[in-house]
Design an enzyme around this catalytic site. Sequence first.
Site, PDB file in Angstrom:
ATOM      1  N   THR A   1       0.913  -1.268  -0.206  1.00 29.04           N
ATOM      2  CA  THR A   1      -0.184   0.061   0.068  1.00 29.04           C
ATOM      3  C   THR A   1       0.975   1.242  -0.059  1.00 29.04           C
ATOM      4  OG1 THR A   1      -1.997  -1.084   1.129  1.00 29.04           O
ATOM      5  CG2 THR A   1      -1.626   1.420   1.383  1.00 29.04           C
TER       6      THR A   1
ATOM      7  N   GLY B   1     -11.359  -1.441   2.686  1.00 29.52           N
ATOM      8  CA  GLY B   1     -10.434  -1.428   3.955  1.00 29.52           C
ATOM      9  C   GLY B   1     -10.229   0.077   4.515  1.00 29.52           C
TER      10      GLY B   1
ATOM     11  N   GLY C   1      -1.622  -1.006   6.702  1.00 28.97           N
ATOM     12  CA  GLY C   1      -1.661  -2.071   7.549  1.00 28.97           C
ATOM     13  C   GLY C   1      -3.044  -2.810   7.517  1.00 28.97           C
ATOM     14  N   THR C   2      -3.351  -3.506   8.731  1.00 30.70           N
ATOM     15  CA  THR C   2      -4.628  -4.400   8.627  1.00 30.70           C
ATOM     16  C   THR C   2      -5.853  -3.384   8.801  1.00 30.70           C
ATOM     17  OG1 THR C   2      -3.304  -5.675  10.186  1.00 30.70           O
ATOM     18  CG2 THR C   2      -5.614  -6.234   9.786  1.00 30.70           C
ATOM     19  N   GLY C   3      -6.221  -2.978   7.685  1.00 31.22           N
ATOM     20  CA  GLY C   3      -7.182  -2.059   7.365  1.00 31.22           C
ATOM     21  C   GLY C   3      -8.446  -2.026   8.131  1.00 31.22           C
TER      22      GLY C   3
END
Length: 346
Positions: A209, A239, A261-263
């Site tokens: 990303t 996300g 990151g971990t959206g």
Amino acid sequence: MKHFSLSKAVFMAASLALLGLTAANAQEKFSPVIVIHGGTSGLDLTKEEFKIREEPMNRALLAGQAVLEKGGSAMDAVTAAIMVLEDDPNFNAGKGAVFTADGFNELDASIMDGSTKKAGAVAMARHIKNPILGARLVMDKTWHTLVAGEGADKLAKESGLEMVDQKYFFTQFRYDALQKAKEKQKLLLDSEKAKKTSLNLHERPYLGTVGAIALDKNGNLAAATSTGGMTNKMTGRIGDSPIIGSGTYADNDSVAVSCTGTGDIYMRVNAAHEVSALYKYKTSDVQKAAEEAVSQVKALGGSGGIISIDKHGHTGFAWTKDKLGMYHGEARLGAKPIVYWPLGEK
């Protein structure tokens, strides 16, 4: 009379000192700067893997720096930088976007102007060559903030943005990653162990990303983020990247932020805005604010990183260092762009 004169003199001196301090603060010098990230890296990163992304990140920084050196806006600087990264297949944005579970490339992007608080975003776009231009279009030409799916593609096409077939976004290594993810999911779901163990299907899925933030000569901040999302994500999943306050945020009174990151967890924390809130109401230190926001993501089981710039041009970089590194770099006026080794300190 003497007593009055002395008091008056003391009052005048104190007033002048206060005015001088206020003027000094108002005139605090800052250097226009652009900062970018290229997503996260594994802890086993090699120098060869780093160099693959270092070169396009340098080009992105130079593109944004050139805008700032010509007196251009922070908005134009972040747009220019993001477009370079979207056109490079080594990032999970634009050309190198990951695949959904159904084999599509669905792209998300957002942008925000810290001087006006205006923002724009697209989500689930399938045919916009540079999604960041779609986000900018939403902000500049509509009264909406987020447009998704067919609506985003239709708006972009009708407005003259460059459109492409899905095959444009195809990269073999992203397609292979989808097949591996599907196989892993099948093996785990077929296993009795899966009933007792976390599936952990999306480990490091957001690799690549991209984001850019900038401060221009007028003291205006801007932030932008672009992504293909998570490998093997559900078709239609959105996300944090196109969500203002979660993956992207800019406010001239505080900071500009872009996240990776971990959206799904970044959205629960509202991570980008959290950096701004922590800066304004708690710490006044952009590094500490970024670190605390990342710690909140980590506490909920997420991982990733944050780049930030405050209104004075100070930068903050934070990421979950026990799990990942973060590709990041910066360029100030008159200085050579720097892309930092992802696993080390700034």
